[in-house]
Design a protein around this motif. Structure first.
Motif, short mmCIF file in Angstrom:
data_model
loop_
_atom_site.label_atom_id
_atom_site.label_comp_id
_atom_site.label_asym_id
_atom_site.label_seq_id
_atom_site.Cartn_x
_atom_site.Cartn_y
_atom_site.Cartn_z
N UNK A 128 95.17 -8.75 -91.38
CA UNK A 128 96.43 -8.92 -92.03
C UNK A 128 96.08 -9.21 -93.55
N UNK A 129 97.00 -8.35 -94.42
CA UNK A 129 96.68 -8.66 -95.95
C UNK A 129 96.75 -9.95 -96.63
N UNK A 138 90.21 -7.55 -92.56
CA UNK A 138 90.58 -6.14 -92.67
C UNK A 138 90.60 -5.38 -91.39
N UNK A 139 91.18 -4.30 -91.28
CA UNK A 139 91.32 -3.56 -90.06
C UNK A 139 91.38 -2.09 -90.34
N UNK A 140 90.15 -1.40 -90.23
CA UNK A 140 90.05 0.05 -90.76
C UNK A 140 90.47 0.93 -89.20
N UNK A 517 90.93 -4.14 -97.97
CA UNK A 517 91.63 -3.33 -98.79
C UNK A 517 92.86 -3.21 -98.88
N UNK A 518 93.67 -3.83 -97.83
CA UNK A 518 95.11 -3.60 -97.68
C UNK A 518 95.71 -4.76 -98.53
N UNK A 519 94.87 -5.62 -98.94
CA UNK A 519 95.43 -6.88 -99.81
C UNK A 519 95.94 -6.30 -101.03
#
Length: 538
Positions: A128-129, A138-140, A517-519
């Motif tokens: 989750x961001x 993160x979840x790639x 990186x989604x944050x």
């Protein structure tokens, strides 16, 4: 044969979020040609390798992928919850039909799918961001695909015989990492390990063997009383390694740090001299590149000079900081890392590779093999038809070794080094954004002055009544309770998560870390406002 959910099933899915679906008595049914597949009537024995099990397996996998896709989508949605918190006793009592106990008779596939949904529903969405709790977040999606393929292949990394492609991928990745560190073509060895603690354990093991090879066969009685050195802000795994290897945690000399958490070189030198005067034999120094709490970088060049002067093994624990080597902007923080004898680097942290993915990188070729080789005849026959130097199992402490390299290899193919660089820079930009945001507020206070070196931002939240208190022990006692109370409320509401801890004479403070990186900046804004909202009445 084409797979099509029934109309009734399609309606049910529109009403329910598969990622949060609880127990249900409605059977999962799918049309397969003229027949209907009802998971409530199908068991694991009906799947492959059962005869005629291909169709059932296919549709079971398809439903499982639907569950996983819903979870991934929900995990990356900024406004979704990170956690549906419950206490351990609630799970043990069978929360909402989610039963953790193991049956004597097999459950059907419908129940297994519901169990999969519930497992994800009640877990923490670390991708989750707005999850800032750990260094590995993160979840790639490419990394996830790599993990699936690895599990499907289900092989072992000890011989080329049974893992030919994976063995070669590991060699290529390790050479790439050696080059990034700055070692020459002729230098460099390594192996992927189950986490940074194990990688650090290898470094102490190798250093001891390098200085005292007789320890392998004769044990500790054949060598003097050893001393190793690490900073006060280093990871606890260095002390654990000394304990595990029989050196003793009391023989780990903790070197003082400055106010930013960096090892002080003059203190290291005096600590080495003091240990010698007591009859101890120094052999190893651990320098940290990216400390766990402050995100600080020890002065590697000065430490390397001291290690050279005293003839000591220099290890750099770059488990957290290693990713910065991929950034032209930030790798200067690890200047002189090429002087190290060994390096720990965890791609499952700043590079966002799915857990676990850690490497111990060693400058001297062949040392891993010399230190750990026992030549088990049932695995490492010298008369195989291929080059047996590719059988890596005797480099390892373990026998069985999980394939950790493929997901990293696949992500590197997908992103390129430039993609990883952009990812690292983005995470440190988020940290800088948080730093300047908090600097403008009076209800937050930094644990140390100045911009963070890494993506760690350490701070206190100050409720109004604490702001009005004079500095002293009473204020410290009150402030010490603030972070745990906010964290408890935060977990119960479940929309963001951040860690806290005391350190030395510093009372409990928040440590925000960025590796996802989604944050985005909106998530940083949310975190700050959420802490203030939950803490304003304390």
């Amino acid at each position: 044969m084409e797979f099509t959910p029934t109309a009734e099933q399609q309606i049910d899915r529109s009403k329910q979020d598969p990622a949060s679906l609880g127990n249900t008595n409605d059977g999962l049914k799918y049309d397969i040609g003229r027949e209907s597949l009802d998971f409530s009537c199908i068991y694991s024995k009906d799947l492959l390798p059962a005869e005629d099990g291909k169709e059932a397996t296919k549709h079971f996998f398809q439903e499982l992928v639907n569950i996983l896709l819903a979870y991934v989508s929900k995990s990356l949605k900024h406004s979704s919850k990170i956690l549906d918190f419950h206490h351990p006793h609630q799970f043990k009592d069978g929360l909402e039909g989610f039963n953790l106990e193991l049956p004597d008779q097999p459950d059907n596939l419908e129940q297994l799918l519901v169990d999969c949904r519930d497992t994800l529903k009640y877990g923490v969405k670390t991708g989750h961001p707005r999850y800032f709790n750990q260094l590995s977040t993160g979840l790639d999606v490419i990394g996830l695909a790599g993990e699936w393929l690895t599990s499907t292949a289900n092989t072992n990394m000890f011989t080329y015989e049974i893992a030919p492609v994976f063995i070669l991928m590991e060699e290529i990745i390790l050479k790439k990492m050696h080059k990034i560190i700055g070692w020459t073509e002729k230098d460099g060895d390594g192996i992927f390990c189950p986490g940074g603690t194990t990688s650090n354990l290898y470094s102490v093991l190798l250093a001891r063997f390098h200085h005292f090879p007789a320890v392998k066969t004769h044990g500790m009685c054949a060598i003097p009383r050893l001393a190793l050195f690490t900073s006060a802000h280093s990871h606890y795994s260095i002390k654990k390694s000394a304990a595990v290897l029989g050196i003793g945690s009391d023989n780990v000399i903790v070197v003082k740090c400055d106010e930013r958490g960096k090892m002080v070189p003059s203190e290291l030198n005096s600590s080495i001299e003091a240990a010698k005067s007591k009859g101890l034999v120094p052999f190893y120094v651990n320098a940290t590149a990216g400390t766990t709490v402050y995100g600080s970088f020890d002065p590697l060049n000065e430490i390397a000079d001291i290690c050279e002067q005293h003839g000591l093994w220099m290890h750099v624990d770059a488990a957290w900081g290693g990713g910065l080597l991929l950034s032209n902007k930030h790798r200067v923080k690890m200047q002189a890392i090429e002087r190290a004898d060994s390096v720990t680097w965890n791609p499952h942290k700043m590079m966002c590779v799915p857990l676990q993915c850690s490497a111990i990188l060693v400058k001297r070729k062949g040392l891993l093999q010399e230190c750990n080789q026992l030549c088990a005849e049932y695995l490492f026959q010298p008369d195989k038809q291929y080059d047996v130097s590719y059988d890596t199992g005797d480099k390892s402490i373990q026998c069985g070794r999980h394939v950790d390299v493929f997901k990293l290899w696949l992500m590197w193919k997908a992103k390129g080094s430039e993609g990883f660089e952009a990812q690292v820079n983005h995470c440190l930009e988020n940290a800088e954004y948080l730093y300047y945001k908090l600097k403008r507020r009076t209800d937050f206070e930094f644990v140390f002055t100045g911009k963070p070196e890494h993506s760690n931002v350490c701070f206190w939240y100050l409720p109004q009544r604490v702001q009005n208190m004079p500095l002293g022990p009473e204020r410290d006692r009150e402030l010490h309770m603030v972070a745990p109370k906010i964290k408890a409320k935060m977990m119960e509401e479940g929309f963001t998560m951040i860690g806290y801890q005391p350190l030395g004479d510093k009372v409990n403070f928040f440590r925000c870390v960025f590796s996802n990186p989604a944050t985005q900046r909106q998530d940083v804004d949310f975190l700050v406002e959420e802490i203030a909202r939950l803490g304003c009445e304390l």
